[in-house]
Design a protein around this motif. Structure first.
Motif, PDB file in Angstrom:
ATOM      1  N   LEU A  30      35.533   7.161  47.659  1.00 52.30           N
ATOM      2  CA  LEU A  30      34.731   7.688  46.561  1.00 52.30           C
ATOM      3  C   LEU A  30      34.160   6.564  45.705  1.00 52.30           C
ATOM      4  O   LEU A  30      32.992   6.608  45.290  1.00 52.30           O
ATOM      5  CB  LEU A  30      35.586   8.624  45.707  1.00 52.30           C
ATOM      6  N   GLY A  31      34.966   5.554  45.431  1.00 50.63           N
ATOM      7  CA  GLY A  31      34.491   4.457  44.598  1.00 50.63           C
ATOM      8  C   GLY A  31      33.336   3.706  45.229  1.00 50.63           C
ATOM      9  O   GLY A  31      32.344   3.383  44.556  1.00 50.63           O
ATOM     10  N   ARG A  32      33.444   3.412  46.511  1.00 47.44           N
ATOM     11  CA  ARG A  32      32.355   2.710  47.200  1.00 47.44           C
ATOM     12  C   ARG A  32      31.103   3.582  47.240  1.00 47.44           C
ATOM     13  O   ARG A  32      29.980   3.098  47.052  1.00 47.44           O
ATOM     14  CB  ARG A  32      32.797   2.334  48.614  1.00 47.44           C
ATOM     15  N   TYR A  33      31.300   4.854  47.490  1.00 43.56           N
ATOM     16  CA  TYR A  33      30.159   5.765  47.564  1.00 43.56           C
ATOM     17  C   TYR A  33      29.400   5.805  46.241  1.00 43.56           C
ATOM     18  O   TYR A  33      28.181   5.587  46.203  1.00 43.56           O
ATOM     19  CB  TYR A  33      30.650   7.165  47.944  1.00 43.56           C
ATOM     20  N   PHE A  34      30.084   6.072  45.139  1.00 44.60           N
ATOM     21  CA  PHE A  34      29.374   6.241  43.875  1.00 44.60           C
ATOM     22  C   PHE A  34      28.827   4.921  43.328  1.00 44.60           C
ATOM     23  O   PHE A  34      27.824   4.922  42.610  1.00 44.60           O
ATOM     24  CB  PHE A  34      30.276   6.927  42.849  1.00 44.60           C
ATOM     25  N   ARG A  35      29.437   3.807  43.663  1.00 40.36           N
ATOM     26  CA  ARG A  35      28.889   2.522  43.212  1.00 40.36           C
ATOM     27  C   ARG A  35      27.615   2.145  43.965  1.00 40.36           C
ATOM     28  O   ARG A  35      26.892   1.237  43.545  1.00 40.36           O
ATOM     29  CB  ARG A  35      29.930   1.415  43.377  1.00 40.36           C
ATOM     30  N   ASN A  36      27.356   2.815  45.076  1.00 44.51           N
ATOM     31  CA  ASN A  36      26.193   2.468  45.898  1.00 44.51           C
ATOM     32  C   ASN A  36      25.266   3.649  46.162  1.00 44.51           C
ATOM     33  O   ASN A  36      24.287   3.506  46.892  1.00 44.51           O
ATOM     34  CB  ASN A  36      26.669   1.887  47.236  1.00 44.51           C
ATOM     35  N   PHE A  37      25.562   4.793  45.570  1.00 42.18           N
ATOM     36  CA  PHE A  37      24.750   5.990  45.800  1.00 42.18           C
ATOM     37  C   PHE A  37      23.401   5.869  45.098  1.00 42.18           C
ATOM     38  O   PHE A  37      23.298   5.351  43.983  1.00 42.18           O
ATOM     39  CB  PHE A  37      25.482   7.224  45.267  1.00 42.18           C
ATOM     40  N   PHE A  38      22.374   6.376  45.761  1.00 43.49           N
ATOM     41  CA  PHE A  38      21.053   6.441  45.134  1.00 43.49           C
ATOM     42  C   PHE A  38      20.384   7.755  45.505  1.00 43.49           C
ATOM     43  O   PHE A  38      20.392   8.173  46.668  1.00 43.49           O
ATOM     44  CB  PHE A  38      20.155   5.287  45.592  1.00 43.49           C
ATOM     45  N   ARG A  39      19.841   8.399  44.504  1.00 44.10           N
ATOM     46  CA  ARG A  39      18.932   9.522  44.704  1.00 44.10           C
ATOM     47  C   ARG A  39      17.783   9.311  43.734  1.00 44.10           C
ATOM     48  O   ARG A  39      18.015   9.019  42.554  1.00 44.10           O
ATOM     49  CB  ARG A  39      19.623  10.855  44.418  1.00 44.10           C
ATOM     50  N   PRO A  40      16.542   9.436  44.185  1.00 49.97           N
ATOM     51  CA  PRO A  40      15.420   9.140  43.287  1.00 49.97           C
ATOM     52  C   PRO A  40      15.407  10.051  42.070  1.00 49.97           C
ATOM     53  O   PRO A  40      16.042  11.117  42.053  1.00 49.97           O
ATOM     54  CB  PRO A  40      14.189   9.391  44.170  1.00 49.97           C
ATOM     55  N   GLY A  41      14.665   9.632  41.065  1.00 55.94           N
ATOM     56  CA  GLY A  41      14.391  10.531  39.956  1.00 55.94           C
ATOM     57  C   GLY A  41      13.685  11.777  40.463  1.00 55.94           C
ATOM     58  O   GLY A  41      13.066  11.779  41.534  1.00 55.94           O
ATOM     59  N   PHE A  42      13.780  12.846  39.696  1.00 53.17           N
ATOM     60  CA  PHE A  42      13.280  14.143  40.160  1.00 53.17           C
ATOM     61  C   PHE A  42      11.837  14.069  40.648  1.00 53.17           C
ATOM     62  O   PHE A  42      11.492  14.633  41.694  1.00 53.17           O
ATOM     63  CB  PHE A  42      13.402  15.170  39.031  1.00 53.17           C
ATOM     64  N   LEU A  43      10.984  13.383  39.918  1.00 53.76           N
ATOM     65  CA  LEU A  43       9.565  13.354  40.261  1.00 53.76           C
ATOM     66  C   LEU A  43       9.280  12.530  41.511  1.00 53.76           C
ATOM     67  O   LEU A  43       8.164  12.567  42.032  1.00 53.76           O
ATOM     68  CB  LEU A  43       8.754  12.819  39.076  1.00 53.76           C
ATOM     69  N   GLU A  44      10.274  11.797  42.010  1.00 53.01           N
ATOM     70  CA  GLU A  44      10.092  11.016  43.232  1.00 53.01           C
ATOM     71  C   GLU A  44      10.888  11.586  44.403  1.00 53.01           C
ATOM     72  O   GLU A  44      11.024  10.936  45.436  1.00 53.01           O
ATOM     73  CB  GLU A  44      10.479   9.556  42.992  1.00 53.01           C
ATOM     74  N   GLN A  45      11.404  12.791  44.245  1.00 50.10           N
ATOM     75  CA  GLN A  45      12.096  13.449  45.355  1.00 50.10           C
ATOM     76  C   GLN A  45      11.068  14.243  46.160  1.00 50.10           C
ATOM     77  O   GLN A  45      10.422  15.149  45.627  1.00 50.10           O
ATOM     78  CB  GLN A  45      13.199  14.361  44.823  1.00 50.10           C
ATOM     79  N   PRO A  46      10.895  13.917  47.436  1.00 47.75           N
ATOM     80  CA  PRO A  46       9.754  14.459  48.184  1.00 47.75           C
ATOM     81  C   PRO A  46       9.812  15.949  48.482  1.00 47.75           C
ATOM     82  O   PRO A  46       8.810  16.517  48.909  1.00 47.75           O
ATOM     83  CB  PRO A  46       9.761  13.633  49.480  1.00 47.75           C
ATOM     84  N   GLU A  47      10.943  16.614  48.251  1.00 52.33           N
ATOM     85  CA  GLU A  47      10.998  18.046  48.544  1.00 52.33           C
ATOM     86  C   GLU A  47      10.350  18.900  47.458  1.00 52.33           C
ATOM     87  O   GLU A  47      10.009  20.052  47.706  1.00 52.33           O
ATOM     88  CB  GLU A  47      12.452  18.488  48.733  1.00 52.33           C
ATOM     89  N   TRP A  48      10.193  18.332  46.262  1.00 47.42           N
ATOM     90  CA  TRP A  48       9.719  19.136  45.142  1.00 47.42           C
ATOM     91  C   TRP A  48       8.210  19.028  44.962  1.00 47.42           C
ATOM     92  O   TRP A  48       7.604  17.997  45.247  1.00 47.42           O
ATOM     93  CB  TRP A  48      10.422  18.707  43.852  1.00 47.42           C
ATOM     94  N   LEU A  49       7.619  20.110  44.436  1.00 46.95           N
ATOM     95  CA  LEU A  49       6.178  20.169  44.186  1.00 46.95           C
ATOM     96  C   LEU A  49       5.944  20.583  42.733  1.00 46.95           C
ATOM     97  O   LEU A  49       5.457  21.687  42.458  1.00 46.95           O
ATOM     98  CB  LEU A  49       5.519  21.182  45.132  1.00 46.95           C
ATOM     99  N   PRO A  50       6.288  19.721  41.772  1.00 44.77           N
ATOM    100  CA  PRO A  50       6.158  20.114  40.360  1.00 44.77           C
ATOM    101  C   PRO A  50       4.726  20.432  39.950  1.00 44.77           C
ATOM    102  O   PRO A  50       4.508  21.198  39.009  1.00 44.77           O
ATOM    103  CB  PRO A  50       6.704  18.901  39.602  1.00 44.77           C
ATOM    104  N   ASP A  51       3.741  19.860  40.655  1.00 45.35           N
ATOM    105  CA  ASP A  51       2.333  20.140  40.364  1.00 45.35           C
ATOM    106  C   ASP A  51       1.688  20.983  41.456  1.00 45.35           C
ATOM    107  O   ASP A  51       0.457  21.018  41.581  1.00 45.35           O
ATOM    108  CB  ASP A  51       1.564  18.820  40.201  1.00 45.35           C
ATOM    109  N   GLY A  52       2.514  21.662  42.257  1.00 41.74           N
ATOM    110  CA  GLY A  52       1.994  22.471  43.346  1.00 41.74           C
ATOM    111  C   GLY A  52       1.633  21.623  44.552  1.00 41.74           C
ATOM    112  O   GLY A  52       1.587  20.387  44.491  1.00 41.74           O
TER     113      GLY A  52
END
Length: 383
Positions: free
Chosen positions: A46-68
């Motif tokens: 768990l420690g190694r995972y969370f020290r190296n985990f990355f998920r983009p900010g919401f507006l840079e996550q490619p699954e979302w379409l905030p502007d359609g």
């Protein structure tokens, strides 16, 4: 993903006999996957995972379409939309990894019987089912650990992040008759998320979870305030700060929404909560804090110096919160091979059931299946 490819090639019932073509997109967010390489090769702690985990900010996550769909800015998103409109698959499966918790499925259209198949698959592989998933807290249930993704609606950024109240690539192909299944598999399983019994003291747990989230958020804000002035010129600092700012934006509102003493639940009341829901909320609150602390840890490391003296404090927080997952929640590592097998079996079940039922949406779907890895969240799921 590789298991699905092997089985589709080996079993004509999945292709010729079903008049189906499998289209596999190995990773929707290769940049996000690359940024997780610090933990992907193990050891899986768990420690190694969370020290190296990355998920983009919401507006840079490619699954979302905030502007359609018309306003999609990311090239990965535009490419996926083009593929969806070209292939018009009758089933789209998006493979996701849950760091801590249990397995569950989110659907844009009901596939009757999937909950029973999911139960059998999970039991055989020793995967806990998440019966009160935080992601689907306000969504309709279609059966144990299977949830219906509501149609997109307009909302602010906080609601978009916490409730998926936004257009998405999950719903975009609905117009073609596509059913989307988001298949979530846990990396560290927690048995408590499968406990559907009534809680002994709902309000006491909610108070504890909300107060912990407020306390953790305040600590992390203080750390961020100390290190932010020293991040000028740090490569990719903005990419790491974006999700930090997202998490710190939503945490106070979530704490208020969960706290039975704030009165904030009147406008958006919590649903009837089981013990599984409370376990999921505890895990989710801790996840927000750990992800934020891990990203701050990466920022300090990237700076190459620590004039604010934040690194020892962050190490203590990460170790303490990981210990709570391990000792307080009973989180146990699930081997990658079992995670992948679980996802493969769930996808194959969804494929069979989707082929039996009338298509959703208004347009004609083609006899194709789309399966994709999500990038940062699914980075550990391919054996």
């Amino acid at each position: 993903m590789l298991r699905l490819a092997e089985r589709a090639l080996a079993d004509p019932r999945l292709t010729e006999a079903a008049d189906a073509t499998w289209n596999l997109l190995l990773c929707l967010d290769p940049d996000g996957s690359r940024r997780n390489e610090g933990w992907l090769s193990g050891p899986y702690t768990l420690g190694r995972y969370f020290r190296n985990f990355f998920r983009p900010g919401f507006l840079e996550q490619p699954e979302w379409l905030p502007d359609g769909a018309a306003g999609a800015a990311l090239p990965e998103t535009r490419a996926l939309l083009d593929v969806q409109d070209e292939l018009r698959p009758f089933l789209q499966c998006s493979l996701h990894g849950v760091d801590v918790g249990g397995g569950f499925v989110e659907l844009t259209h009901d596939l009757p019987g999937l909950d029973r198949r999911l139960a059998r698959i999970a039991a055989r592989l020793g995967i806990p089912r998440e019966l009160g998933a935080y992601d689907a807290l306000y969504w309709p249930g279609l059966g144990p650990a299977v949830y219906l993704i509501p149609p997109p609606r307009r909302a602010g950024l906080a609601a978009a992040i916490t409730e998926a109240a936004v257009e998405s690539t999950w719903f975009h192909p609905h117009r073609h008759g596509t059913v989307t299944a988001v298949v979530e598999a846990p990396m560290w399983g927690v048995a408590a998320v499968s406990d559907g019994s009534p809680p002994a003291d709902r309000d006491a747990v909610l108070r504890s979870v909300s107060r912990a989230l407020r306390r953790d958020t305040a600590l992390l804000r203080q750390v961020l305030t100390r290190i932010r002035p020293h991040l000028a010129g740090v490569p990719d600092a903005a990419r790491l700060l974006a999700p930090v700012d997202d998490y710190l934006l939503v945490c106070p509102g979530l704490a208020d929404a969960w706290d039975p003493d704030t009165g904030d639940g009147a406008a958006h009341p919590l649903p009837l909560l089981s013990s599984a829901h409370l376990a999921a909320l505890r895990i989710s609150g801790r996840r927000l804090a750990l992800r934020t602390a891990g990203l701050l840890h990466q920022l300090v490391r990237a700076a190459g110096r620590d004039p604010a003296g934040a690194l020892p404090e962050l190490d203590l927080l990460i170790d303490e919160w990981c210990a709570d997952y391990r000792d307080g929640c009973g989180a146990r590592w699930i081997p990658v091979a079992r995670q992948a097998e679980y996802q493969a079996r769930v996808v194959l079940s969804a494929f069979e059931l989707a082929g039996r039922h009338p298509r959703a949406g208004s347009g004609p779907a083609e006899p194709g299946v789309g399966v994709r890895g999500g990038g940062a969240d699914a980075a550990g799921m391919t054996p």
